[in-house]
Motif scaffolding. Structure first.
Motif: not given
Length: 221
Positions: A178-202
């Motif tokens: 339930k991510v808010e519209d307009g917000y970006l979703l990211a996966i948190v890497s092992a080192d704590g950095t954020f890796e943004e998920l692109e549209q349509g990415q699997k």
């Protein structure tokens, strides 16, 4: 004996090709040659036995194709093999490392199964499909396969979400969390950095994965 005997030859990526022999007795060298290895001297030929176990066939050794279950081989370049035990069966492999997926396939198990590595000083460790295990340690690495616990837990912010294993698109994850519209979703890497998920990415979900969302200007929610 005359006739036709079919041999199935797989490579290290489990790509299978089939070849015909007119003789029921062939050498490891003939199998390697048929599989396209020139010269054959660098090839390692492994036969998968009827019980699922695997053993090396020397290049000059004769294999009797009339024996039931004698037609599945792995052929690849290498200079030695490493031993592992899966579900009590002894297997050999000419690479120092194997993924969880490769171990599962060597055990002839479908993706409805998962692989657990038996550790002497800790509970059994369930391997992810792309997790790499080294076979070069002390002793023989031992594994078991078990029906996959289809549910895993991932985290969105601090909140756990129980989800089925498998591939998910960014859009499916946004809906689940339930991510808010307009917000970006990211996966948190092992080192704590954020890796943004692109549209349509699997993305293939793994147990314990962490996700966050934030406004495009970089403020995390």
């Amino acid at each position: 004996a005359t006739g036709e005997w079919i041999v199935h030859v797989l490579d290290e990526h489990f790509y299978q090709r089939s070849f015909k022999f007119n003789d029921s007795k062939v050498t490891g060298r003939q199998i390697a040659h048929e599989a396209g290895f020139r010269p054959t001297d660098t090839a390692i030929v492994l036969q998968q036995l009827k019980d699922g176990g695997m053993e090396e066939v020397r290049l000059e050794e004769l294999v009797d194709l009339k024996v039931s279950g004698a037609e599945r081989f792995f052929v690849m370049n290498g200079d030695r093999t490493f031993r592992l035990i899966v579900d009590g069966l002894r297997l050999e492999w000419p690479r120092e490392q194997l993924t969880g997926e490769a171990i599962r396939k060597l055990a002839c198990r479908s993706d409805q199964f998962e692989v657990a590595q038996q550790l002497s000083d800790a509970p059994d460790h369930v391997l992810e499909e792309d997790e790499v295990v080294s076979l070069t340690g002390e002793g023989t690495e031992t594994f078991t396969t078990l029906p996959s616990k289809n549910l895993i837990t991932v985290y969105y912010g601090e909140h756990p979400h129980e989800m089925h294993r498998g591939l998910y698109t960014t859009e499916q994850l946004r809906q689940e969390f339930k991510v808010e519209d307009g917000y970006l979703l990211a996966i948190v890497s092992a080192d704590g950095t954020f890796e943004e998920l692109e549209q349509g990415q699997k993305l293939r979900l793994k147990n314990g994965m962490k996700f966050v969302s934030y406004a495009p200007c970089g403020q995390s929610s």
